[in-house]
Design a protein around this motif. Structure first.
Motif, PDB file in Angstrom:
ATOM      1  N   PRO A 185       0.724  -1.424  -0.189  1.00  0.00           N
ATOM      2  CA  PRO A 185      -0.001   0.084  -0.029  1.00  0.00           C
ATOM      3  C   PRO A 185       1.021   1.409  -0.060  1.00  0.00           C
ATOM      4  O   PRO A 185       2.006   1.239   0.065  1.00  0.00           O
ATOM      5  CB  PRO A 185      -0.780   0.005   1.313  1.00  0.00           C
ATOM      6  N   THR A 186       0.122   2.223  -0.033  1.00  0.00           N
ATOM      7  CA  THR A 186       0.881   3.599   0.118  1.00  0.00           C
ATOM      8  C   THR A 186       1.324   3.471   1.566  1.00  0.00           C
ATOM      9  O   THR A 186       0.503   3.307   2.706  1.00  0.00           O
ATOM     10  CB  THR A 186      -0.207   4.839  -0.129  1.00  0.00           C
ATOM     11  N   PRO A 187       2.524   3.938   1.486  1.00  0.00           N
ATOM     12  CA  PRO A 187       3.081   3.971   3.226  1.00  0.00           C
ATOM     13  C   PRO A 187       2.239   4.715   4.088  1.00  0.00           C
ATOM     14  O   PRO A 187       1.746   5.824   3.744  1.00  0.00           O
ATOM     15  CB  PRO A 187       4.448   4.713   3.050  1.00  0.00           C
ATOM     16  N   GLY A 188       2.022   4.112   5.108  1.00  0.00           N
ATOM     17  CA  GLY A 188       1.230   4.736   6.250  1.00  0.00           C
ATOM     18  C   GLY A 188      -0.251   4.493   6.229  1.00  0.00           C
ATOM     19  O   GLY A 188      -1.127   4.575   7.114  1.00  0.00           O
ATOM     20  N   ARG A 189      -0.900   4.071   4.937  1.00  0.00           N
ATOM     21  CA  ARG A 189      -2.346   3.496   4.869  1.00  0.00           C
ATOM     22  C   ARG A 189      -2.434   2.651   5.883  1.00  0.00           C
ATOM     23  O   ARG A 189      -3.686   2.482   6.536  1.00  0.00           O
ATOM     24  CB  ARG A 189      -2.725   3.068   3.426  1.00  0.00           C
ATOM     25  N   ILE A 190      -1.607   1.543   5.937  1.00  0.00           N
ATOM     26  CA  ILE A 190      -1.634   0.583   6.971  1.00  0.00           C
ATOM     27  C   ILE A 190      -0.443   0.918   7.752  1.00  0.00           C
ATOM     28  O   ILE A 190       0.637   0.851   7.303  1.00  0.00           O
ATOM     29  CB  ILE A 190      -1.591  -0.901   6.440  1.00  0.00           C
ATOM     30  N   PRO A 191      -0.796   1.154   9.148  1.00  0.00           N
ATOM     31  CA  PRO A 191       0.480   1.770   9.977  1.00  0.00           C
ATOM     32  C   PRO A 191       1.600   0.779   9.821  1.00  0.00           C
ATOM     33  O   PRO A 191       1.266  -0.435  10.006  1.00  0.00           O
ATOM     34  CB  PRO A 191      -0.234   1.914  11.424  1.00  0.00           C
ATOM     35  N   GLY A 192       2.781   1.447   9.787  1.00  0.00           N
ATOM     36  CA  GLY A 192       4.080   0.506  10.149  1.00  0.00           C
ATOM     37  C   GLY A 192       4.540   0.586  11.349  1.00  0.00           C
ATOM     38  O   GLY A 192       5.655  -0.047  11.624  1.00  0.00           O
ATOM     39  N   ARG A 193       3.913   1.134  12.549  1.00  0.00           N
ATOM     40  CA  ARG A 193       4.274   1.225  13.940  1.00  0.00           C
ATOM     41  C   ARG A 193       4.540   0.054  14.373  1.00  0.00           C
ATOM     42  O   ARG A 193       3.740  -0.930  14.264  1.00  0.00           O
ATOM     43  CB  ARG A 193       3.391   2.103  14.595  1.00  0.00           C
ATOM     44  N   HIS A 195       6.921  -2.274  13.465  1.00  0.00           N
ATOM     45  CA  HIS A 195       7.720  -3.209  12.394  1.00  0.00           C
ATOM     46  C   HIS A 195       8.989  -3.047  12.853  1.00  0.00           C
ATOM     47  O   HIS A 195       9.734  -2.226  13.388  1.00  0.00           O
ATOM     48  CB  HIS A 195       7.545  -2.646  11.128  1.00  0.00           C
ATOM     49  N   THR A 196       9.683  -4.242  12.694  1.00  0.00           N
ATOM     50  CA  THR A 196      11.220  -4.425  13.108  1.00  0.00           C
ATOM     51  C   THR A 196      11.880  -4.954  11.827  1.00  0.00           C
ATOM     52  O   THR A 196      11.645  -6.018  11.233  1.00  0.00           O
ATOM     53  CB  THR A 196      11.224  -5.635  14.169  1.00  0.00           C
ATOM     54  N   PRO A 197      12.851  -4.002  11.426  1.00  0.00           N
ATOM     55  CA  PRO A 197      13.338  -2.786  12.006  1.00  0.00           C
ATOM     56  C   PRO A 197      12.399  -1.658  11.703  1.00  0.00           C
ATOM     57  O   PRO A 197      11.503  -1.801  10.641  1.00  0.00           O
ATOM     58  CB  PRO A 197      14.687  -2.507  11.322  1.00  0.00           C
ATOM     59  N   PRO A 198      12.344  -0.479  12.289  1.00  0.00           N
ATOM     60  CA  PRO A 198      11.345   0.521  12.236  1.00  0.00           C
ATOM     61  C   PRO A 198      11.556   1.023  10.668  1.00  0.00           C
ATOM     62  O   PRO A 198      12.405   1.114  10.151  1.00  0.00           O
ATOM     63  CB  PRO A 198      11.843   1.535  13.349  1.00  0.00           C
ATOM     64  N   CYS A 199      10.339   1.383  10.292  1.00  0.00           N
ATOM     65  CA  CYS A 199      10.264   2.094   9.054  1.00  0.00           C
ATOM     66  C   CYS A 199      10.445   3.609   9.267  1.00  0.00           C
ATOM     67  O   CYS A 199       9.656   4.495   9.384  1.00  0.00           O
ATOM     68  CB  CYS A 199       8.771   1.863   8.091  1.00  0.00           C
ATOM     69  N   ILE A 200      11.651   3.956   9.150  1.00  0.00           N
ATOM     70  CA  ILE A 200      12.164   5.248   9.485  1.00  0.00           C
ATOM     71  C   ILE A 200      13.160   5.762   8.379  1.00  0.00           C
ATOM     72  O   ILE A 200      13.568   5.007   7.805  1.00  0.00           O
ATOM     73  CB  ILE A 200      12.665   5.424  10.793  1.00  0.00           C
ATOM     74  N   GLY A 201      13.662   7.298   8.191  1.00  0.00           N
ATOM     75  CA  GLY A 201      14.268   7.650   7.212  1.00  0.00           C
ATOM     76  C   GLY A 201      13.843   7.208   6.017  1.00  0.00           C
ATOM     77  O   GLY A 201      12.639   7.462   5.793  1.00  0.00           O
ATOM     78  N   PRO A 202      14.794   6.947   4.799  1.00  0.00           N
ATOM     79  CA  PRO A 202      14.490   6.585   3.633  1.00  0.00           C
ATOM     80  C   PRO A 202      13.415   5.544   3.571  1.00  0.00           C
ATOM     81  O   PRO A 202      12.569   5.447   2.971  1.00  0.00           O
ATOM     82  CB  PRO A 202      15.402   6.332   2.966  1.00  0.00           C
ATOM     83  N   PHE A 203      13.458   4.670   4.584  1.00  0.00           N
ATOM     84  CA  PHE A 203      12.264   3.492   4.754  1.00  0.00           C
ATOM     85  C   PHE A 203      11.107   3.781   5.135  1.00  0.00           C
ATOM     86  O   PHE A 203      10.218   3.170   5.007  1.00  0.00           O
ATOM     87  CB  PHE A 203      12.855   2.453   5.559  1.00  0.00           C
ATOM     88  N   SER A 204      10.724   5.030   5.396  1.00  0.00           N
ATOM     89  CA  SER A 204       9.328   5.684   5.634  1.00  0.00           C
ATOM     90  C   SER A 204       8.704   5.846   4.403  1.00  0.00           C
ATOM     91  O   SER A 204       7.357   5.754   4.462  1.00  0.00           O
ATOM     92  CB  SER A 204       9.319   6.956   6.496  1.00  0.00           C
ATOM     93  N   ILE A 205       9.432   6.011   3.414  1.00  0.00           N
ATOM     94  CA  ILE A 205       9.132   6.134   1.908  1.00  0.00           C
ATOM     95  C   ILE A 205       8.838   4.816   1.368  1.00  0.00           C
ATOM     96  O   ILE A 205       8.007   4.353   0.899  1.00  0.00           O
ATOM     97  CB  ILE A 205       9.705   7.125   1.144  1.00  0.00           C
ATOM     98  N   LEU A 206      10.011   4.348   1.544  1.00  0.00           N
ATOM     99  CA  LEU A 206      10.172   2.790   0.788  1.00  0.00           C
ATOM    100  C   LEU A 206       9.353   1.755   1.345  1.00  0.00           C
ATOM    101  O   LEU A 206       8.626   1.095   0.613  1.00  0.00           O
ATOM    102  CB  LEU A 206      11.828   2.534   0.717  1.00  0.00           C
ATOM    103  N   GLY A 207       9.273   1.871   2.550  1.00  0.00           N
ATOM    104  CA  GLY A 207       8.441   0.502   3.285  1.00  0.00           C
ATOM    105  C   GLY A 207       7.306   0.638   3.546  1.00  0.00           C
ATOM    106  O   GLY A 207       6.555   1.732   3.808  1.00  0.00           O
ATOM    107  N   ALA A 208       6.608  -0.484   3.619  1.00  0.00           N
ATOM    108  CA  ALA A 208       5.040  -0.585   3.662  1.00  0.00           C
ATOM    109  C   ALA A 208       4.558  -1.596   4.360  1.00  0.00           C
ATOM    110  O   ALA A 208       5.175  -2.782   3.891  1.00  0.00           O
ATOM    111  CB  ALA A 208       4.280   0.109   2.668  1.00  0.00           C
ATOM    112  N   VAL A 209       3.563  -2.008   5.427  1.00  0.00           N
ATOM    113  CA  VAL A 209       3.174  -3.249   5.946  1.00  0.00           C
ATOM    114  C   VAL A 209       2.148  -3.478   4.962  1.00  0.00           C
ATOM    115  O   VAL A 209       1.273  -2.710   4.429  1.00  0.00           O
ATOM    116  CB  VAL A 209       2.629  -3.214   7.174  1.00  0.00           C
ATOM    117  N   GLY A 210       2.068  -4.801   4.195  1.00  0.00           N
ATOM    118  CA  GLY A 210       1.034  -4.955   3.064  1.00  0.00           C
ATOM    119  C   GLY A 210       0.245  -6.229   3.487  1.00  0.00           C
ATOM    120  O   GLY A 210       0.885  -7.355   3.993  1.00  0.00           O
ATOM    121  N   PRO A 211      -1.001  -6.557   3.219  1.00  0.00           N
ATOM    122  CA  PRO A 211      -1.754  -7.583   3.236  1.00  0.00           C
ATOM    123  C   PRO A 211      -1.492  -8.680   1.973  1.00  0.00           C
ATOM    124  O   PRO A 211      -1.339  -8.089   0.922  1.00  0.00           O
ATOM    125  CB  PRO A 211      -3.026  -7.134   3.274  1.00  0.00           C
ATOM    126  N   MET A 212      -1.598  -9.911   2.533  1.00  0.00           N
ATOM    127  CA  MET A 212      -1.275 -10.934   1.516  1.00  0.00           C
ATOM    128  C   MET A 212      -2.332 -11.947   1.568  1.00  0.00           C
ATOM    129  O   MET A 212      -2.880 -12.349   2.844  1.00  0.00           O
ATOM    130  CB  MET A 212       0.142 -11.489   1.644  1.00  0.00           C
TER     131      MET A 212
END
Length: 468
Positions: A185-193, A195-212
């Motif tokens: 998803p768009t990062p933040g639509r499903i909260p990443g709070r 997640h290990t490791p945290p989605c911070i810095g550039p990974f706040s844009i790159l990373g997202a928790v996603g359903p499968m």
């Protein structure tokens, strides 16, 4: 077909009609896990008694009684969350990740946590703690990474669906390899709070928790259930989920491409994209050839953030313990070292260029807000393979995966659905991407493609999917 291979929505309908109880459904999943997990290596922590206890307690909510799992990096309280590394052996989550807390409060039965590569930095799931995850379609082939354990569990009917995470294709590539559906998803639509490791810095844009899940309709169900602003997540937007009708979706032009002109794809992959485009045209969608010009710029920036910054992030944690690292993570470090370390000035310039290139892609996508394309140059590869001959050209490991990486740099939603198979009988999924925050539109188009093709149980497991 046994109940564990039914879609999540079908399982929920059975639960609501009291054709099966939460305890009975849990027992079906327990049997499937006990039968196949030793072979596949999908779950790293599973406790049948804990599952039974949850099911007996009962729950209310839109997912009441549904059996779901989670990648070990999207923690479940009380379960190990070692990121596949012996450096973190024995680490146990003290609380649920926010996304897990939401599926729990929606009534789901949590089955356990699934395998990932060390520190998540690979498209193959293998580590020194729990070993290799095998593909349910062929045990000699990879289930992908980094959410490979989750994809294998879902494809094999061991879970109705679950949560992965994606910074460069990590839910989409495993879905493609294992013949299931997924959404980054768009990062933040499903909260990443959490997640290990945290989605911070550039990974706040790159990373997202996603359903499968096995169907994109089930992926949409999970998205709709847990997508809402998290006031403690600085990138979580104040957006409610919205309904998109087929009529609305048909007003949006869809661009499609078979390859990016740099990394070729297999003939079967081309045919899968063509088939998906034809299926959408037959439904009345406007589907036209389209290849954005800014893709390679986006890919180069993704490399800097994911590979080079990723290595910089992990450097303090691994210092002096390099001999304890898994081969797959050492491989990541070697690839990251192909370019010299980023200076402060280069990192600042890359951060500025990120906004410029994202703007270029968004401008190009004004004409085609939706994008249909391959997920990867190749289907699932054999364990340890790192290069392939495609159209008389050598395609290296990370180049083959470039088709997912663009949308991490763009911070845009992208879904994968299974469409066809390779000559070897391995699944081939196609990717549907959109502009940031248009997740629901992406899911609607993906659902149309999924209805035309869709999930099939892997041959290895089909003998167990018949009624007994």
């Amino acid at each position: 077909m046994t109940v564990t291979f039914l879609s999540a929505r079908e399982q929920l309908a059975m639960l609501r009609a009291r054709r099966i109880s939460p305890v009975e459904l849990a027992e079906e999943h327990i049997r499937q896990i006990e039968r196949w997990n030793t072979t596949l290596g999908a779950f790293i922590e599973f406790d049948a008694d804990r599952v039974r206890e949850q099911a007996r307690r009962g729950a209310r909510g839109p997912l009441a009684g549904l059996c779901l799992s989670s990648k070990a990096t999207v923690p479940i309280a009380g379960y190990r969350c070692e990121i596949g590394s012996v450096l973190l052996r024995g680490e146990v989550a003290s609380e649920d990740a926010e996304a897990v807390a939401r599926i729990r409060s929606a009534g789901a039965t949590l089955l356990g946590t699934t395998n990932c590569p060390e520190f998540l930095m690979a498209y193959e799931t293998d580590n020194l703690l729990y070993g290799r995850t095998r593909n349910p379609w062929s045990l000699e082939h990879s289930a992908g990474g980094s959410s490979g354990g989750e994809a294998a569990a879902i494809a094999a009917g061991m879970a109705a669906g679950g949560l992965g995470s994606d910074s460069g294709g990590s839910v989409r590539v495993p879905a493609h390899f294992c013949g299931i559906s997924a959404l980054k998803p768009t990062p933040g639509r499903i909260p990443g709070r959490g997640h290990t490791p945290p989605c911070i810095g550039p990974f706040s844009i790159l990373g997202a928790v996603g359903p499968m899940a096995r169907t994109i309709s089930d992926v949409a169900l999970l998205f709709e259930t847990i997508a809402a602003q998290d006031p403690l997540d600085p990138i979580s937007p104040p957006l409610a989920t919205r309904e998109i009708s087929i009529e609305q979706a048909k007003q949006v032009r869809i661009g499609w491409m078979e390859d990016d002109g740099i990394a070729p794809v297999t003939d079967e992959t081309r045919e899968a994209v063509r088939s998906a485009a034809k299926a959408l045209e037959a439904l009345g969608f406007r589907v036209e050839p389209f290849r954005p010009a800014a893709l390679e710029e986006a890919r180069q920036l993704w490399w800097k953030f994911f590979m080079q910054c990723g290595a910089m992030f992990y450097a303090p944690a691994i210092a002096g313990r390099e001999e304890e690292l898994s081969p797959i993570f050492r491989e990541f470090l070697q690839l990251a070292e192909e370019a010299p370390p980023l200076t402060a000035a280069q990192l600042l310039d890359a951060w500025a260029q990120c906004d410029i290139v994202r703007g270029k892609l968004l401008e190009e996508m004004r004409e085609y807000p939706l994008f249909l394309l391959p997920t990867c140059s190749v289907p699932a590869f054999r364990h340890g393979e790192r290069a392939w001959q495609v159209e008389a050209q050598t395609v290296r490991y990370l180049d083959a995966m470039r088709y997912t990486q663009w949308f991490n740099l763009l911070a845009a939603p992208a879904a994968v659905v299974p469409v066809s198979q390779s000559h070897e009988g391995l699944p081939i999924g196609v990717q549907i991407a959109g502009r940031p925050f248009e997740d629901e539109l992406v899911l609607k188009i993906a659902e149309c493609v999924d209805r035309a093709f869709g999930y099939r149980p892997p041959p290895l497991l089909r003998s167990t999917s018949d009624n007994t």
